[in-house]
Design a protein around this motif. Structure first.
Motif, PDB file in Angstrom:
ATOM      1  N   ARG A   1       0.828  -1.207   0.000  1.00 26.68           N
ATOM      2  CA  ARG A   1       0.000   0.000   0.000  1.00 26.68           C
ATOM      3  C   ARG A   1       0.865   1.262   0.000  1.00 26.68           C
ATOM      4  N   ALA A   2       1.972   1.233   0.743  1.00 23.02           N
ATOM      5  CA  ALA A   2       2.859   2.400   0.787  1.00 23.02           C
ATOM      6  C   ALA A   2       3.512   2.622  -0.571  1.00 23.02           C
ATOM      7  N   ASP A   3       3.933   1.538  -1.226  1.00 23.20           N
ATOM      8  CA  ASP A   3       4.558   1.670  -2.545  1.00 23.20           C
ATOM      9  C   ASP A   3       3.582   2.247  -3.561  1.00 23.20           C
ATOM     10  N   GLY A   4       2.301   1.950  -3.407  1.00 21.13           N
ATOM     11  CA  GLY A   4       1.282   2.468  -4.322  1.00 21.13           C
ATOM     12  C   GLY A   4       0.685   3.787  -3.870  1.00 21.13           C
ATOM     13  N   ASN A   5       1.247   4.374  -2.802  1.00 21.53           N
ATOM     14  CA  ASN A   5       0.740   5.626  -2.240  1.00 21.53           C
ATOM     15  C   ASN A   5      -0.732   5.531  -1.864  1.00 21.53           C
ATOM     16  N   THR A   6      -1.145   4.335  -1.417  1.00 22.57           N
ATOM     17  CA  THR A   6      -2.524   4.123  -0.981  1.00 22.57           C
ATOM     18  C   THR A   6      -2.572   3.609   0.459  1.00 22.57           C
ATOM     19  N   TYR A   7      -1.522   3.897   1.207  1.00 21.86           N
ATOM     20  CA  TYR A   7      -1.478   3.462   2.603  1.00 21.86           C
ATOM     21  C   TYR A   7      -2.604   4.136   3.388  1.00 21.86           C
ATOM     22  N   GLU A   8      -3.239   3.360   4.265  1.00 22.37           N
ATOM     23  CA  GLU A   8      -4.268   3.876   5.169  1.00 22.37           C
ATOM     24  C   GLU A   8      -3.957   3.384   6.576  1.00 22.37           C
ATOM     25  N   PRO A   9      -4.326   4.154   7.602  1.00 21.65           N
ATOM     26  CA  PRO A   9      -3.979   3.816   8.978  1.00 21.65           C
ATOM     27  C   PRO A   9      -4.423   2.422   9.423  1.00 21.65           C
ATOM     28  N   GLN A  10      -5.503   1.880   8.888  1.00 19.93           N
ATOM     29  CA  GLN A  10      -5.953   0.544   9.313  1.00 19.93           C
ATOM     30  C   GLN A  10      -4.892  -0.516   9.035  1.00 19.93           C
ATOM     31  N   PHE A  11      -4.079  -0.324   7.993  1.00 22.89           N
ATOM     32  CA  PHE A  11      -3.013  -1.284   7.702  1.00 22.89           C
ATOM     33  C   PHE A  11      -1.915  -1.191   8.753  1.00 22.89           C
ATOM     34  N   GLY A  12      -1.640   0.011   9.198  1.00 24.31           N
ATOM     35  CA  GLY A  12      -0.681   0.204  10.286  1.00 24.31           C
ATOM     36  C   GLY A  12      -1.197  -0.366  11.590  1.00 24.31           C
ATOM     37  N   ASP A  13      -2.516  -0.291  11.804  1.00 29.07           N
ATOM     38  CA  ASP A  13      -3.095  -0.869  13.018  1.00 29.07           C
ATOM     39  C   ASP A  13      -2.887  -2.383  13.041  1.00 29.07           C
ATOM     40  N   GLY A  14      -3.083  -3.031  11.891  1.00 29.56           N
ATOM     41  CA  GLY A  14      -2.854  -4.470  11.797  1.00 29.56           C
ATOM     42  C   GLY A  14      -1.400  -4.820  12.048  1.00 29.56           C
ATOM     43  N   LEU A  15      -0.501  -4.007  11.489  1.00 28.68           N
ATOM     44  CA  LEU A  15       0.930  -4.228  11.693  1.00 28.68           C
ATOM     45  C   LEU A  15       1.291  -4.028  13.162  1.00 28.68           C
ATOM     46  N   THR A  16       0.700  -3.019  13.786  1.00 29.49           N
ATOM     47  CA  THR A  16       0.962  -2.754  15.202  1.00 29.49           C
ATOM     48  C   THR A  16       0.538  -3.939  16.059  1.00 29.49           C
ATOM     49  N   SER A  17      -0.610  -4.527  15.763  1.00 29.37           N
ATOM     50  CA  SER A  17      -1.088  -5.691  16.522  1.00 29.37           C
ATOM     51  C   SER A  17      -0.146  -6.880  16.358  1.00 29.37           C
ATOM     52  N   SER A  18       0.292  -7.136  15.134  1.00 26.35           N
ATOM     53  CA  SER A  18       1.211  -8.249  14.882  1.00 26.35           C
ATOM     54  C   SER A  18       2.546  -8.011  15.574  1.00 26.35           C
ATOM     55  N   TYR A  19       3.035  -6.788  15.508  1.00 26.02           N
ATOM     56  CA  TYR A  19       4.273  -6.420  16.184  1.00 26.02           C
ATOM     57  C   TYR A  19       4.146  -6.683  17.690  1.00 26.02           C
ATOM     58  N   ALA A  20       3.036  -6.239  18.285  1.00 25.59           N
ATOM     59  CA  ALA A  20       2.828  -6.398  19.721  1.00 25.59           C
ATOM     60  C   ALA A  20       2.788  -7.876  20.106  1.00 25.59           C
ATOM     61  N   GLN A  21       2.206  -8.702  19.257  1.00 22.39           N
ATOM     62  CA  GLN A  21       2.137 -10.134  19.553  1.00 22.39           C
ATOM     63  C   GLN A  21       3.539 -10.750  19.571  1.00 22.39           C
ATOM     64  N   VAL A  22       4.367 -10.393  18.599  1.00 22.14           N
ATOM     65  CA  VAL A  22       5.737 -10.932  18.565  1.00 22.14           C
ATOM     66  C   VAL A  22       6.526 -10.433  19.774  1.00 22.14           C
ATOM     67  N   VAL A  23       6.379  -9.162  20.100  1.00 26.01           N
ATOM     68  CA  VAL A  23       7.089  -8.631  21.262  1.00 26.01           C
ATOM     69  C   VAL A  23       6.656  -9.350  22.518  1.00 26.01           C
ATOM     70  N   GLN A  24       5.362  -9.591  22.677  1.00 21.38           N
ATOM     71  CA  GLN A  24       4.868 -10.305  23.855  1.00 21.38           C
ATOM     72  C   GLN A  24       5.461 -11.711  23.939  1.00 21.38           C
ATOM     73  N   LEU A  25       5.443 -12.414  22.818  1.00 17.93           N
ATOM     74  CA  LEU A  25       5.992 -13.771  22.813  1.00 17.93           C
ATOM     75  C   LEU A  25       7.485 -13.782  23.107  1.00 17.93           C
ATOM     76  N   CYS A  26       8.189 -12.782  22.612  1.00 16.05           N
ATOM     77  CA  CYS A  26       9.647 -12.772  22.745  1.00 16.05           C
ATOM     78  C   CYS A  26      10.152 -12.145  24.042  1.00 16.05           C
ATOM     79  N   THR A  27       9.341 -11.350  24.683  1.00 12.48           N
ATOM     80  CA  THR A  27       9.811 -10.678  25.910  1.00 12.48           C
ATOM     81  C   THR A  27       8.966 -10.994  27.128  1.00 12.48           C
TER      82      THR A  27
END
Length: 135
Positions: free
Chosen positions: A103-129
């Motif tokens: 989406r960023a490469d196509g200049n069509t990024y929207e915050p909901q995609f970042g929200d999904g990435l944030t959730s996935s990031y938080a899950q990995v951090v929780q599992l790893c720390t």
């Protein structure tokens, strides 16, 4: 009126940094469990540091896109060989980075995609720390 001093500059910087804390916590590498988590730590941290830079939509800075691409490439290489408890979360993080990048490469990024990435990031951090870290 007193002149602007170095101490004033430090205090102003601290206040502004506190106000700008809209991104997720990014733990130090040493907080990540040994094994795959510790190997993935620099790239997971890079993703976390990139999240506040995604913005509100449309264009994403090329440096942020590059950082996400590099992290995605390395995390993708780790995901297949990750411990069973970590593999699904790491794979999901790689996929969510890909969605944001497309989406960023196509200049069509929207915050909901970042929200999904944030959730996935938080899950990995929780599992790893967290208490149930998958090392």
């Amino acid at each position: 009126m007193r002149p602007f001093t170095a101490v004033s500059a430090v205090l102003l910087t601290a206040v502004l940094a506190g106000c700008a804390g809209s991104g997720p916590d990014v733990p130090e590498e040493s907080a990540f469990a040994e094994g795959t988590c510790r190997t993935a730590a620099p790239d997971v941290r890079a993703v976390g540091q990139s999240l506040p830079e995604l913005g509100e939509g449309g264009r994403v800075d090329p440096q942020v896109r590059d950082a996400l691409r590099e992290a995605q490439d390395r995390l993708d290489a780790l995901a297949d060989g990750a411990e069973p408890a970590l593999r699904p979360a790491l794979t999901d993080l790689v996929q969510k980075i890909g969605i944001v990048r497309i989406r960023a490469d196509g200049n069509t990024y929207e915050p909901q995609f970042g929200d999904g990435l944030t959730s996935s990031y938080a899950q990995v951090v929780q599992l790893c720390t967290g208490a149930g870290a998958a090392g």
